[in-house]
Design a protein around this motif. Structure first.
Motif, PDB file in Angstrom:
ATOM      1  N   TYR A  35       0.852  -1.189   0.000  1.00 26.42           N
ATOM      2  CA  TYR A  35       0.000   0.000   0.000  1.00 26.42           C
ATOM      3  C   TYR A  35       0.885   1.235   0.000  1.00 26.42           C
ATOM      4  O   TYR A  35       1.984   1.233   0.545  1.00 26.42           O
ATOM      5  CB  TYR A  35      -0.884   0.048   1.248  1.00 26.42           C
ATOM      6  CG  TYR A  35      -1.910  -1.052   1.341  1.00 26.42           C
ATOM      7  CD1 TYR A  35      -1.659  -2.190   2.100  1.00 26.42           C
ATOM      8  CD2 TYR A  35      -3.125  -0.946   0.678  1.00 26.42           C
ATOM      9  CE1 TYR A  35      -2.603  -3.200   2.196  1.00 26.42           C
ATOM     10  CE2 TYR A  35      -4.074  -1.953   0.769  1.00 26.42           C
ATOM     11  CZ  TYR A  35      -3.800  -3.071   1.530  1.00 26.42           C
ATOM     12  OH  TYR A  35      -4.742  -4.069   1.619  1.00 26.42           O
ATOM     13  N   GLN A  37       0.795   5.313   1.155  1.00 33.62           N
ATOM     14  CA  GLN A  37       0.094   6.360   1.891  1.00 33.62           C
ATOM     15  C   GLN A  37       0.723   7.688   1.505  1.00 33.62           C
ATOM     16  O   GLN A  37       1.888   7.941   1.794  1.00 33.62           O
ATOM     17  CB  GLN A  37       0.171   6.143   3.397  1.00 33.62           C
ATOM     18  CG  GLN A  37      -0.694   7.126   4.180  1.00 33.62           C
ATOM     19  CD  GLN A  37      -0.765   6.809   5.649  1.00 33.62           C
ATOM     20  OE1 GLN A  37       0.243   6.502   6.284  1.00 33.62           O
ATOM     21  NE2 GLN A  37      -1.962   6.875   6.228  1.00 33.62           N
ATOM     22  N   PHE A  90       3.426   0.725   2.941  1.00 31.66           N
ATOM     23  CA  PHE A  90       3.102  -0.308   3.928  1.00 31.66           C
ATOM     24  C   PHE A  90       2.956  -1.653   3.243  1.00 31.66           C
ATOM     25  O   PHE A  90       2.270  -1.780   2.227  1.00 31.66           O
ATOM     26  CB  PHE A  90       1.781   0.012   4.641  1.00 31.66           C
ATOM     27  CG  PHE A  90       1.863   1.131   5.629  1.00 31.66           C
ATOM     28  CD1 PHE A  90       1.542   2.430   5.267  1.00 31.66           C
ATOM     29  CD2 PHE A  90       2.278   0.885   6.933  1.00 31.66           C
ATOM     30  CE1 PHE A  90       1.611   3.468   6.179  1.00 31.66           C
ATOM     31  CE2 PHE A  90       2.353   1.917   7.859  1.00 31.66           C
ATOM     32  CZ  PHE A  90       2.022   3.214   7.485  1.00 31.66           C
ATOM     33  N   GLN A 103      -6.242  -7.901   7.898  1.00 29.29           N
ATOM     34  CA  GLN A 103      -4.894  -7.758   7.355  1.00 29.29           C
ATOM     35  C   GLN A 103      -3.970  -7.261   8.463  1.00 29.29           C
ATOM     36  O   GLN A 103      -4.358  -6.479   9.320  1.00 29.29           O
ATOM     37  CB  GLN A 103      -4.906  -6.787   6.168  1.00 29.29           C
ATOM     38  CG  GLN A 103      -5.732  -7.324   5.007  1.00 29.29           C
ATOM     39  CD  GLN A 103      -5.583  -6.522   3.741  1.00 29.29           C
ATOM     40  OE1 GLN A 103      -4.667  -5.728   3.588  1.00 29.29           O
ATOM     41  NE2 GLN A 103      -6.492  -6.750   2.796  1.00 29.29           N
ATOM     42  N   PHE A 105      -0.468  -5.325   9.208  1.00 27.39           N
ATOM     43  CA  PHE A 105       0.376  -4.348   8.530  1.00 27.39           C
ATOM     44  C   PHE A 105       1.782  -4.318   9.113  1.00 27.39           C
ATOM     45  O   PHE A 105       1.980  -4.480  10.330  1.00 27.39           O
ATOM     46  CB  PHE A 105      -0.235  -2.948   8.654  1.00 27.39           C
ATOM     47  CG  PHE A 105      -1.451  -2.756   7.788  1.00 27.39           C
ATOM     48  CD1 PHE A 105      -2.678  -3.265   8.173  1.00 27.39           C
ATOM     49  CD2 PHE A 105      -1.351  -2.077   6.582  1.00 27.39           C
ATOM     50  CE1 PHE A 105      -3.803  -3.102   7.373  1.00 27.39           C
ATOM     51  CE2 PHE A 105      -2.467  -1.904   5.775  1.00 27.39           C
ATOM     52  CZ  PHE A 105      -3.697  -2.417   6.167  1.00 27.39           C
ATOM     53  N   PRO A 107       5.356  -1.969   9.714  1.00 26.12           N
ATOM     54  CA  PRO A 107       5.514  -0.645  10.330  1.00 26.12           C
ATOM     55  C   PRO A 107       5.621   0.495   9.333  1.00 26.12           C
ATOM     56  O   PRO A 107       5.561   1.652   9.724  1.00 26.12           O
ATOM     57  CB  PRO A 107       6.822  -0.794  11.124  1.00 26.12           C
ATOM     58  CG  PRO A 107       7.572  -1.857  10.402  1.00 26.12           C
ATOM     59  CD  PRO A 107       6.553  -2.803   9.867  1.00 26.12           C
TER      60      PRO A 107
ATOM     61  N   HIS B  33     -13.707  -2.928   6.992  1.00 23.44           N
ATOM     62  CA  HIS B  33     -12.647  -2.968   7.994  1.00 23.44           C
ATOM     63  C   HIS B  33     -12.531  -1.615   8.686  1.00 23.44           C
ATOM     64  O   HIS B  33     -12.670  -0.564   8.036  1.00 23.44           O
ATOM     65  CB  HIS B  33     -11.299  -3.280   7.334  1.00 23.44           C
ATOM     66  CG  HIS B  33     -11.222  -4.599   6.644  1.00 23.44           C
ATOM     67  ND1 HIS B  33     -10.390  -5.623   7.073  1.00 23.44           N
ATOM     68  CD2 HIS B  33     -11.868  -5.081   5.558  1.00 23.44           C
ATOM     69  CE1 HIS B  33     -10.515  -6.664   6.272  1.00 23.44           C
ATOM     70  NE2 HIS B  33     -11.407  -6.369   5.346  1.00 23.44           N
ATOM     71  N   GLY B  41       2.609   6.047  13.411  1.00 22.83           N
ATOM     72  CA  GLY B  41       2.476   5.617  12.026  1.00 22.83           C
ATOM     73  C   GLY B  41       2.016   4.194  11.822  1.00 22.83           C
ATOM     74  O   GLY B  41       1.559   3.857  10.733  1.00 22.83           O
ATOM     75  N   GLY B  42       2.133   3.333  12.839  1.00 26.82           N
ATOM     76  CA  GLY B  42       1.751   1.939  12.656  1.00 26.82           C
ATOM     77  C   GLY B  42       0.245   1.776  12.474  1.00 26.82           C
ATOM     78  O   GLY B  42      -0.548   2.554  13.003  1.00 26.82           O
ATOM     79  N   ILE B  43      -0.154   0.773  11.713  1.00 22.57           N
ATOM     80  CA  ILE B  43      -1.566   0.519  11.421  1.00 22.57           C
ATOM     81  C   ILE B  43      -1.965  -0.819  12.024  1.00 22.57           C
ATOM     82  O   ILE B  43      -1.284  -1.834  11.825  1.00 22.57           O
ATOM     83  CB  ILE B  43      -1.818   0.491   9.903  1.00 22.57           C
ATOM     84  CG1 ILE B  43      -1.482   1.842   9.278  1.00 22.57           C
ATOM     85  CG2 ILE B  43      -3.283   0.133   9.612  1.00 22.57           C
ATOM     86  CD1 ILE B  43      -1.565   1.868   7.763  1.00 22.57           C
ATOM     87  N   SER B  45      -5.372  -3.448  12.642  1.00 23.67           N
ATOM     88  CA  SER B  45      -6.754  -3.782  12.309  1.00 23.67           C
ATOM     89  C   SER B  45      -7.574  -3.882  13.591  1.00 23.67           C
ATOM     90  O   SER B  45      -7.195  -4.600  14.518  1.00 23.67           O
ATOM     91  CB  SER B  45      -6.786  -5.110  11.554  1.00 23.67           C
ATOM     92  OG  SER B  45      -8.116  -5.495  11.294  1.00 23.67           O
ATOM     93  N   GLN B  94      -9.961  -9.486  -1.413  1.00 26.36           N
ATOM     94  CA  GLN B  94      -9.370  -8.718  -0.316  1.00 26.36           C
ATOM     95  C   GLN B  94      -8.778  -7.390  -0.772  1.00 26.36           C
ATOM     96  O   GLN B  94      -7.829  -6.894  -0.184  1.00 26.36           O
ATOM     97  CB  GLN B  94      -8.331  -9.555   0.442  1.00 26.36           C
ATOM     98  CG  GLN B  94      -8.970 -10.753   1.114  1.00 26.36           C
ATOM     99  CD  GLN B  94      -8.187 -11.254   2.301  1.00 26.36           C
ATOM    100  OE1 GLN B  94      -7.201 -10.684   2.708  1.00 26.36           O
ATOM    101  NE2 GLN B  94      -8.637 -12.362   2.858  1.00 26.36           N
TER     102      GLN B  94
END
Lengths: 114, 108
Positions: A35, A37, A90, A103, A105, A107, B33, B41-43, B45, B94
């Motif tokens: 991905y 961003q 990402f 999903q 991710f 860092p 989702h 910055g971390g993502i 879910s 997905q």
């Protein structure tokens, strides 16, 4: 015991260079994603691979080439870098494409092109 | 116009308040989702849902498929909930399509 890891975390490079970002997952997942961003924090899918096979390729310039040597790794190679490539990239993984799964991710890798 | 719209874009509240973030989408989906992006910055879910309601601790997510709308609620909000919350719809294989995010700030 990091689930999805990316290297490097930061990458500063000049226009015209070629660079790679590496991604590895130790979750045993079948599917991996890249991905992008942008500066406005908007996320957009670039690619997805399932068991080393390309599944999604979203109108990304040919300068971007994903490579999956095995299902635990999905690397992103970028040729002839441009200023507009500056973003956070990402990597993510999920169990498989047949059904909906969460999903996981990495860092992120902040790429700055000068 | 984005396929996924979130509101509000920014939200500031006091600790303890009940928080609602909304997500509307305009396309057919297989799942929705909710993600949290930390200030670092971390993502992560938070939820994946295709119908009804899910709850994890103080977080609740609901979806109304007929109205193409989902909400994320946070009860008894805390400063550590400050983050960007992102709604994403899944459009087969997905493939996630993301909203623009809601920046939440909880003041002590």
């Amino acid at each position: 015991d990091t689930a999805v890891s990316q290297t490097p975390k930061y990458l500063v490079t000049q226009m015209g260079n070629d660079k790679s970002i590496k991604c590895e997952q130790n979750l045993g997942h079948d599917t991996m994603y890249w991905y992008k961003q942008d500066s406005k924090k908007f996320l957009k899918i670039m690619f997805s691979y399932n068991n080393k096979e390309l599944i999604i390729n979203e109108t990304v310039p040919n300068r971007f080439s994903p490579k999956s040597p095995d299902k635990a790794h999905l690397n992103l190679h970028i040729n002839s870098l441009e200023l507009g490539d500056s973003a956070v990239y990402f990597c993510a993984s999920s169990p498989r494409t047949a059904s909906s799964y969460e999903q996981y991710f990495g860092p992120g890798t902040r790429l700055t092109v000068t | 116009k984005n396929e996924v719209e979130q509101s509000p874009q920014n939200l500031t509240a006091q600790e303890g308040e009940f928080i609602t973030i909304n997500c509307s989408y305009s396309v057919g989906i297989s799942a929705l989702h909710w993600l949290q992006q930390h200030p670092g910055g971390g993502i992560v879910s938070l939820f994946m849902l295709s119908s009804g309601k899910k709850k994890h601790g103080r977080l609740i997510a609901t979806i109304n498929i007929q109205e193409k709308h989902s909400s994320l609620h946070i009860t008894a909000s805390h400063p550590r909930d400050s983050a960007v919350y992102i709604c994403a719809v899944e459009r087969g294989a997905q493939k996630l399509v993301f909203g623009q995010g809601t920046r939440l700030t909880i003041n002590p």
